[in-house]
Structures are given as C-alpha cells and as structure tokens.
Design an enzyme around this catalytic site. Structure first.
Site, PDB file in Angstrom:
ATOM      1  N   VAL A 174       0.827  -1.211   0.000  1.00 60.08           N
ATOM      2  CA  VAL A 174       0.000   0.000   0.000  1.00 60.08           C
ATOM      3  C   VAL A 174       0.863   1.263   0.000  1.00 60.08           C
ATOM      4  O   VAL A 174       0.401   2.340   0.359  1.00 60.08           O
ATOM      5  CB  VAL A 174      -0.980   0.021   1.196  1.00 60.08           C
ATOM      6  CG1 VAL A 174      -2.085  -0.993   0.988  1.00 60.08           C
ATOM      7  CG2 VAL A 174      -0.266  -0.205   2.515  1.00 60.08           C
ATOM      8  N   CYS A 175       2.122   1.113  -0.402  1.00 56.61           N
ATOM      9  CA  CYS A 175       3.014   2.268  -0.510  1.00 56.61           C
ATOM     10  C   CYS A 175       3.232   2.601  -1.984  1.00 56.61           C
ATOM     11  O   CYS A 175       3.469   1.716  -2.800  1.00 56.61           O
ATOM     12  CB  CYS A 175       4.355   1.970   0.150  1.00 56.61           C
ATOM     13  SG  CYS A 175       5.390   3.432   0.302  1.00 56.61           S
ATOM     14  N   ILE A 176       3.115   3.885  -2.311  1.00 58.66           N
ATOM     15  CA  ILE A 176       3.281   4.297  -3.711  1.00 58.66           C
ATOM     16  C   ILE A 176       4.407   5.323  -3.849  1.00 58.66           C
ATOM     17  O   ILE A 176       4.430   6.124  -4.772  1.00 58.66           O
ATOM     18  CB  ILE A 176       1.961   4.857  -4.288  1.00 58.66           C
ATOM     19  CG1 ILE A 176       1.382   5.965  -3.387  1.00 58.66           C
ATOM     20  CG2 ILE A 176       0.952   3.733  -4.480  1.00 58.66           C
ATOM     21  CD1 ILE A 176       0.161   6.656  -3.968  1.00 58.66           C
ATOM     22  N   THR A 177       5.365   5.266  -2.904  1.00 56.43           N
ATOM     23  CA  THR A 177       6.493   6.205  -2.932  1.00 56.43           C
ATOM     24  C   THR A 177       7.220   6.167  -4.266  1.00 56.43           C
ATOM     25  O   THR A 177       7.553   7.202  -4.841  1.00 56.43           O
ATOM     26  CB  THR A 177       7.473   5.887  -1.784  1.00 56.43           C
ATOM     27  OG1 THR A 177       6.799   6.058  -0.537  1.00 56.43           O
ATOM     28  CG2 THR A 177       8.686   6.798  -1.827  1.00 56.43           C
TER      29      THR A 177
END
EC number: 1.7.1.7
Length: 327
Positions: A174-177
């Site tokens: 759920v990380c879109i860095t």
C-alpha cells in the site's frame, strides 16, 4: 552496486536435512534484551496493530511495534503494558512535540523497552537528532531507526546511536512512494537489504515487500534479524479497520501510513487504501508462519535461523512462481 533482484527473483538452495521432524527447528530470535518466537513483526500501521493486538503479541512471545498515530494514547499504553509485566514498544516521529514526549517519559521514569523512530525517509538530520535525544533521556531504551535504503544511511544511524535500523523505502503493497517520487527500494528491496546488511554492525529490520512466508526466509538469508510485514497481517478477525462484504465475501480495509486515509488530508500522499480478504484469527497466521519457517530451517540443513543465513541461492528472474499463487 552489485546485481539487483527482489524476492520473486531468488530461490534458496536446499542443504542436507539434519532433523527428524521440522518441529525440532527453532524459529526464535533475540532483539535487544528479549527473545521472540518469530523473526517477524506486524507493521506499525493503523490497520495492522492496535492496543489489543499488541497485548496479544506480547503475552504470547511475539515482537510488536505500536503505531504513532494516536499520540495521546501512548503514555497510558506504556503504563498498561508495564503494569502487566510486559515489554512496551512504541513509535515516535521527529516533530517538536515528540521531543517533549521523550522528556516526559524520562521525568516519569517510564522507559519503553523499544522505541522506533518511524518516518518515510530516515536518512536525515532530524532522525539523527532524535536518536541522540532518546539516548540522552532514555539510555536504556532500544532504539530502532528508519526507514533507510543505503549502507551510508545504516552507518550514520548506527553511529548516532541507533540499536537497529529499518530498511525499506516504499516496497510495501500500500506504498506508492516509487510512483509518486521516483525513489525507493520497490522492486529491489531484497538487494537493498543485502547491500545494507553488509554495512551494518547492529540488527536490521527488513520492512516491506513481503508477499509470501518464503520471503521471510529470504530476508533472513540476506541479513535481516527481524522482518516487518504489512499485507500478510492485514485482514484478520482482530485487525483494526472497516469490514465490508462484497459478492458474499468479507474484506477488511488496509491503508498505508502516508495515505490520505491515515493523514486525514490529501497532502504529500505516498500511500493508498485497499481491501484484503478476511483471513480469520491472527493466531492461525502466526502458527502457519512458524511452521513454514521451521520447514525453511530444515531445508537449510540446520536447527535454527542461523542455518538460513549461509545457504546458497540462485537468481531466476521473475520466473520462480510460474504463475503459482497460494493466496
């Protein structure tokens, strides 16, 4: 740097088995002054852990890190855990009020056994200053600092006084860095872990990118003492977060720590929300992880996690699953 790879690119090579039963294999790990049943820790995220789950984990011999997104509850949480004879493990940020909080703990003679400095880009002066501040006021606390993705960062944080570093910039589900910024360890998290662990003189916690139980063993092989996991711990009966029903199936929400759902605003967003299928009781997942890791140890030719650290491996680019999925 050397060859770049991620979890799905690596297969560990079996060694001669020396146990009669996988149940002989010991999955325990020492971090700081405590021993834990598994080298895994649920991510310190609002939809993964709360006070009740932290209590369950501590009572049953597992490590936990409480999230930092309800700062007003931290003091009572520490007191409650200590009143039960359990270890306290909390998260802090780097804002000014966090410095005051650390001083308050010192004044009240409350020293959490573990304090995690939890920001997205941990290779920064703000983290170094917070490490030094904690070590000044709470010298007995075991300080975990992160998140980082380079050997230079690991060395600097260790030099500042960190007792462990957390490695992983944006590889989580759920990380879109990596999409929003162009930076991170997404897609090469396992290689970054290997790179960082070679520079480390203290424990490393691998954080993010774990999709299967086998990835835990791979993390151990490439230098992790502990493995932080989000998505595999999301969606349980005890998990915080909303439950919905869709097409006759139950789902629970799971969102990133830098998402608008956690922040409460759409500003500097580096996380997203998703719904994961309902998984049942948390204890069942922990038992399954332990059994899978015992199997990993038996394949590594030993009786403890140390056996996994020295096995050979092959790089098989993106092909080892051949479309197989167990979840």
């Amino acid at each position: 740097m050397e060859s770049v790879f991620d979890y799905e690119d690596i297969q560990l090579i079996p060694a001669k088995c020396i146990v009669r039963s996988r149940s002989e294999c010991d999955t325990s790990v020492i971090l700081g002054e405590h021993s834990f049943r598994l080298p895994v820790v649920p991510a310190n995220m609002q939809t993964i852990i709360d006070e009740n789950i932290a209590l369950f984990l501590a009572q049953n011999g597992y490590f936990y890190i409480m999230h930092r997104f309800e700062p007003e509850k931290r003091l009572s949480f520490i007191k409650n855990m200590k009143s039960k004879g359990l270890f306290a493990s909390i998260s802090v940020g780097v804002k000014r009020e966090e410095y005051d909080f650390i001083k308050q703990l010192a004044q009240e003679n409350l020293s959490p056994e573990y304090i995690t400095i939890d920001i997205a880009h941990g290779h920064s002066n703000t983290v170094i200053e917070m490490i030094q501040h904690i070590k000044k006021y709470l010298p007995k606390s075991f300080v975990i600092a992160g998140n980082v993705g380079t050997p230079e960062a690991v060395r600097e944080l260790e030099h500042a006084g960190a007792d462990a570093t957390k490695v992983g910039i944006g590889p989580g589900k759920v990380c879109i860095t990596k999409i929003k910024t162009g930076f991170g360890t997404g897609g090469w998290q396992l290689a970054a872990l290997r790179w960082c662990s070679k520079a480390a003189s203290k424990p490393i916690i691998a954080d993010g990118g774990i999709r299967t139980p086998g990835d835990i063993a791979k993390s151990i092989r490439f230098g992790a003492t502990m493995v932080m996991i989000g998505s595999l711990f999301a969606g349980h009966e005890e998990s915080p977060g909303e439950t919905i029903e869709k097409d006759g199936k139950l789902y629970k929400e799971y969102f990133g720590s830098a998402s608008e759902f956690q922040k409460g605003e759409k500003r500097n967003v580096e996380g997203k929300k998703m719904f994961v299928e309902y998984k049942g009781p948390l204890k069942d997942t922990l038992i399954e992880m332990e059994q899978d890791l015992q199997s990993s140890i038996s394949y590594a030719g030993g009786k403890s996690l140390d056996a996994i650290r020295t096995v050979d491996y092959v790089i098989v680019k993106n092909s080892i699953f051949n479309g197989d999925r167990i979840y």
